[in-house]
Write a protein that holds these residues in place. Structure first.
Motif, PDB file in Angstrom:
ATOM      1  N   PRO A 205      13.113 -34.601 -21.265  1.00 34.40           N
ATOM      2  CA  PRO A 205      14.506 -34.146 -21.321  1.00 34.40           C
ATOM      3  C   PRO A 205      14.807 -33.261 -22.518  1.00 34.40           C
ATOM      4  O   PRO A 205      15.578 -32.298 -22.402  1.00 34.40           O
ATOM      5  N   THR A 206      14.200 -33.555 -23.670  1.00 37.89           N
ATOM      6  CA  THR A 206      14.538 -32.806 -24.891  1.00 37.89           C
ATOM      7  C   THR A 206      13.811 -31.472 -24.968  1.00 37.89           C
ATOM      8  O   THR A 206      14.367 -30.481 -25.444  1.00 37.89           O
ATOM      9  N   HIS A 207      12.561 -31.430 -24.500  1.00 38.85           N
ATOM     10  CA  HIS A 207      11.730 -30.234 -24.655  1.00 38.85           C
ATOM     11  C   HIS A 207      11.450 -29.540 -23.323  1.00 38.85           C
ATOM     12  O   HIS A 207      10.402 -28.933 -23.137  1.00 38.85           O
ATOM     13  N   GLN A 208      12.399 -29.621 -22.418  1.00 33.48           N
ATOM     14  CA  GLN A 208      12.239 -29.020 -21.096  1.00 33.48           C
ATOM     15  C   GLN A 208      11.888 -27.534 -21.184  1.00 33.48           C
ATOM     16  O   GLN A 208      11.071 -27.018 -20.415  1.00 33.48           O
ATOM     17  N   THR A 209      12.481 -26.833 -22.141  1.00 31.71           N
ATOM     18  CA  THR A 209      12.253 -25.389 -22.270  1.00 31.71           C
ATOM     19  C   THR A 209      10.782 -25.087 -22.530  1.00 31.71           C
ATOM     20  O   THR A 209      10.229 -24.119 -21.995  1.00 31.71           O
ATOM     21  N   PHE A 210      10.131 -25.907 -23.349  1.00 29.38           N
ATOM     22  CA  PHE A 210       8.717 -25.678 -23.649  1.00 29.38           C
ATOM     23  C   PHE A 210       7.861 -25.827 -22.396  1.00 29.38           C
ATOM     24  O   PHE A 210       6.970 -25.006 -22.144  1.00 29.38           O
ATOM     25  N   PHE A 211       8.118 -26.860 -21.630  1.00 30.24           N
ATOM     26  CA  PHE A 211       7.297 -27.074 -20.447  1.00 30.24           C
ATOM     27  C   PHE A 211       7.594 -26.066 -19.347  1.00 30.24           C
ATOM     28  O   PHE A 211       6.709 -25.710 -18.563  1.00 30.24           O
ATOM     29  N   ASP A 212       8.808 -25.551 -19.303  1.00 24.86           N
ATOM     30  CA  ASP A 212       9.096 -24.426 -18.415  1.00 24.86           C
ATOM     31  C   ASP A 212       8.263 -23.207 -18.828  1.00 24.86           C
ATOM     32  O   ASP A 212       7.705 -22.498 -17.979  1.00 24.86           O
TER      33      ASP A 212
ATOM     34  N   GLY B 103      -2.284 -21.477 -11.098  1.00 26.00           N
ATOM     35  CA  GLY B 103      -3.452 -22.280 -11.429  1.00 26.00           C
ATOM     36  C   GLY B 103      -3.199 -23.325 -12.486  1.00 26.00           C
ATOM     37  O   GLY B 103      -4.100 -24.066 -12.853  1.00 26.00           O
ATOM     38  N   GLY B 104      -1.989 -23.430 -12.975  1.00 25.66           N
ATOM     39  CA  GLY B 104      -1.725 -24.362 -14.068  1.00 25.66           C
ATOM     40  C   GLY B 104      -1.276 -25.714 -13.581  1.00 25.66           C
ATOM     41  O   GLY B 104      -1.032 -25.937 -12.399  1.00 25.66           O
ATOM     42  N   ARG B 105      -1.189 -26.646 -14.518  1.00 28.08           N
ATOM     43  CA  ARG B 105      -0.694 -27.977 -14.186  1.00 28.08           C
ATOM     44  C   ARG B 105       0.821 -27.925 -14.043  1.00 28.08           C
ATOM     45  O   ARG B 105       1.501 -27.312 -14.850  1.00 28.08           O
ATOM     46  N   ASP B 106       1.350 -28.586 -13.032  1.00 29.23           N
ATOM     47  CA  ASP B 106       2.785 -28.540 -12.804  1.00 29.23           C
ATOM     48  C   ASP B 106       3.477 -29.699 -13.490  1.00 29.23           C
ATOM     49  O   ASP B 106       2.857 -30.563 -14.112  1.00 29.23           O
ATOM     50  N   MET B 107       4.780 -29.756 -13.389  1.00 24.81           N
ATOM     51  CA  MET B 107       5.559 -30.769 -14.087  1.00 24.81           C
ATOM     52  C   MET B 107       5.286 -32.163 -13.553  1.00 24.81           C
ATOM     53  O   MET B 107       5.397 -33.153 -14.269  1.00 24.81           O
ATOM     54  N   ALA B 108       4.893 -32.271 -12.290  1.00 22.75           N
ATOM     55  CA  ALA B 108       4.561 -33.587 -11.755  1.00 22.75           C
ATOM     56  C   ALA B 108       3.352 -34.171 -12.482  1.00 22.75           C
ATOM     57  O   ALA B 108       3.272 -35.375 -12.733  1.00 22.75           O
ATOM     58  N   THR B 109       2.387 -33.310 -12.835  1.00 20.64           N
ATOM     59  CA  THR B 109       1.232 -33.776 -13.599  1.00 20.64           C
ATOM     60  C   THR B 109       1.666 -34.323 -14.946  1.00 20.64           C
ATOM     61  O   THR B 109       1.194 -35.372 -15.395  1.00 20.64           O
TER      62      THR B 109
ATOM     63  N   GLY C  19      10.859 -22.846 -36.159  1.00 18.47           N
ATOM     64  CA  GLY C  19      11.544 -22.050 -35.142  1.00 18.47           C
ATOM     65  C   GLY C  19      10.897 -22.153 -33.778  1.00 18.47           C
ATOM     66  O   GLY C  19      11.160 -21.323 -32.910  1.00 18.47           O
ATOM     67  N   GLY C  20      10.045 -23.155 -33.581  1.00 15.43           N
ATOM     68  CA  GLY C  20       9.332 -23.302 -32.324  1.00 15.43           C
ATOM     69  C   GLY C  20      10.169 -23.975 -31.254  1.00 15.43           C
ATOM     70  O   GLY C  20      11.377 -24.194 -31.396  1.00 15.43           O
ATOM     71  N   PHE C  21       9.499 -24.350 -30.167  1.00 12.67           N
ATOM     72  CA  PHE C  21      10.200 -24.968 -29.049  1.00 12.67           C
ATOM     73  C   PHE C  21      10.652 -26.390 -29.363  1.00 12.67           C
ATOM     74  O   PHE C  21      11.656 -26.854 -28.829  1.00 12.67           O
ATOM     75  N   ALA C  22       9.892 -27.132 -30.185  1.00 11.21           N
ATOM     76  CA  ALA C  22      10.156 -28.563 -30.348  1.00 11.21           C
ATOM     77  C   ALA C  22      10.993 -28.899 -31.566  1.00 11.21           C
ATOM     78  O   ALA C  22      11.945 -29.677 -31.467  1.00 11.21           O
ATOM     79  N   THR C  23      10.640 -28.367 -32.723  1.00 11.45           N
ATOM     80  CA  THR C  23      11.254 -28.831 -33.970  1.00 11.45           C
ATOM     81  C   THR C  23      12.767 -28.640 -34.003  1.00 11.45           C
ATOM     82  O   THR C  23      13.491 -29.563 -34.406  1.00 11.45           O
ATOM     83  N   PRO C  24      13.314 -27.486 -33.590  1.00 11.08           N
ATOM     84  CA  PRO C  24      14.778 -27.396 -33.561  1.00 11.08           C
ATOM     85  C   PRO C  24      15.423 -28.398 -32.608  1.00 11.08           C
ATOM     86  O   PRO C  24      16.494 -28.948 -32.904  1.00 11.08           O
ATOM     87  N   ASP C  25      14.765 -28.668 -31.471  1.00 11.18           N
ATOM     88  CA  ASP C  25      15.276 -29.678 -30.547  1.00 11.18           C
ATOM     89  C   ASP C  25      15.340 -31.044 -31.226  1.00 11.18           C
ATOM     90  O   ASP C  25      16.350 -31.754 -31.149  1.00 11.18           O
ATOM     91  N   ASP C  26      14.238 -31.420 -31.862  1.00 14.60           N
ATOM     92  CA  ASP C  26      14.173 -32.732 -32.503  1.00 14.60           C
ATOM     93  C   ASP C  26      15.168 -32.845 -33.651  1.00 14.60           C
ATOM     94  O   ASP C  26      15.814 -33.884 -33.831  1.00 14.60           O
TER      95      ASP C  26
END
Length: 441
Positions: free
Chosen positions: A211-218, A227-233, A360-367
């Protein structure tokens, strides 16, 4: 409030709660300074930061200015950063190389082993002045696999005993390169306006990942393409939480993103695939298949109590947080890499580090936003307790909270001055490795 009542710990009832007074109180913060940070082993730095004689680096640890150096004989030295004469800081730059350390105030000068070697107009002190008693002072210190720790209590157990099961996870990091690991020069520094214990929780909290880092996984999904792993994985990856003794805890999961050690992902580009496979082949030859696969294809978030995080995820990050009050902390992070790594390999690693874990990455500002939001919410009132009961009544998963509960049990025992007893959860002995189970979102 009785500090012994701040943690409600009833595994038999499936209940574990922390009173929010523990996260806002100046009185609790002062107790933590004396009973935790004055007694525990605390991370100072990495030996690779001072590779050559005369190299030094300074730090602030538990609000104490310190510095460590490589002396002329090649040994490691750690010093209180204060002149024995009148107290001024002796080391006044973050890092460098020096033949001597000279206090700018009155020019007292010390060699790299801390001995006082020059005092202007020393005759003014009379014949009884003992230069040998006026050198730089050292705190108790020790290192394990290159990680250097200090302790301000002579009665605390030796470092290796203190690390307990966390040592295994430091081994998994240190053994990733035949020539050893090094801290890449430079660091990330930032502040968070929240209680320091919230970052300890957050760092081993798999529940917030999606929920917090959805943008990164998108972003990863777009980079991976068909060819990549999807969100279900990601939602069904295998993992577990684990208590390591003495308040240390870890969550270990299948990695579903690239890992520079040796797990290719489309975001690295097709040209990197063969090179990454060659790294994996070397690790298998050196460590055997099972351990090499664990190194390459599992991610680990490790807390070494009280304030050290080793994130062995899409990069290997050392993160330490120094509380500066009940609702503030200073955070510093470094990237760890194989000693001989350079070129495209190092660029790939640093990009992975900064993309997710940088300020300034995907995770640290979220956290940071999440933790500061919690701290603000504590002042709303009406709710006294925070809940950390997830997983108490089932086999622990990677996104459950066993690893956070072991932190809080150690915290409570130190503050209350009571024996630290590791709790059994679901029949799992302390320190045991759980069976990996899916962690559905």
């Amino acid at each position: 409030m009785d500090v012994g009542s701040l943690v409600y710990d009833r595994p038999d009832l499936g209940k574990f709660r922390v009173h929010r007074f523990a996260l806002v109180s100046p009185e609790i913060y002062e107790l933590e300074r004396r009973r935790i940070f004055d007694r525990c082993w605390l991370y100072l730095g990495h030996e690779s930061e001072v590779p050559e004689p005369g190299d030094y680096a300074r730090r602030v640890v538990a609000e104490r200015p310190l510095f460590f150096a490589r002396n002329r004989d090649g040994g490691l030295a750690v010093f209180h950063n204060t002149c024995p004469h009148r107290g001024a800081l002796v080391c006044r730059t973050d890092r460098g190389n020096a033949h001597v350390f000279r206090c700018f105030y009155h020019a007292w000068t010390f060699d790299t082993s801390g001995a006082l070697i020059n005092v202007p107009d020393i005759d003014g002190y009379g014949p009884d002045f003992d230069r040998g008693q006026m050198g730089l002072r050292s705190p108790r210190f020790d290192s394990y696999r290159g990680f250097v720790f200090v302790c301000f209590d002579p009665e605390t157990e030796p470092l290796r005993d203190y690390l307990a099961g966390a040592a295994e996870y430091l081994d998994l990091v240190a053994d990733q390169a035949a020539g050893g690991m090094r801290v890449v020069p430079g660091s990330n520094r930032y502040t968070i306006k929240a209680n320091w214990k919230l970052l300890a929780e957050n760092s081993i909290d798999g529940y917030h990942l999606l929920p917090t880092h959805q943008t990164f996984f998108d972003y990863l999904s777009r980079a991976a393409g068909a060819g990549g792993r999807d969100m279900a994985t990601l939602g069904n990856r295998q993992g577990f939480g684990r208590s390591l003794g003495n308040g240390h805890g870890v969550m270990e999961n299948d990695a579903v993103y690239g890992r520079p050690i040796a797990m290719w992902h489309p975001c690295y580009g097709e040209e990197a695939r063969a090179e990454i496979q060659s790294i994996k082949d070397e690790l298998i030859a050196r460590h055997g298949l099972d351990r090499a696969v664990r190194m390459c294809e599992k991610s680990r978030n490790l807390v070494i109590f009280p304030n050290l995080i080793i994130n062995d995820i899409m990069a290997v990050t050392i993160r330490v947080f120094q509380p500066t009050g009940p609702a503030a902390m200073d955070v510093t992070a470094w990237e760890l890499a194989p000693a001989g790594e350079g070129g495209a390999r190092l660029r790939r690693r640093l990009d992975a580090f900064l993309t997710f874990l940088g300020p300034g990455g995907f995770a640290t500002p979220d956290d940071t936003e999440a933790l500061e939001s919690c701290q603000q919410g504590f002042h709303s009132g009406g709710i006294e307790w925070s809940d950390l009961s997830r997983g108490l009544q089932r086999e622990p998963r990677g996104n459950d909270e066993l690893q956070m509960r072991c932190f809080w049990r150690r915290w409570q025992s130190l503050l209350a001055g009571t024996p630290h007893v590791e709790q059994y959860e679901r029949g799992l002995p302390p320190g045991a490795v759980p069976k990996a189970t899916p962690s559905p979102s």
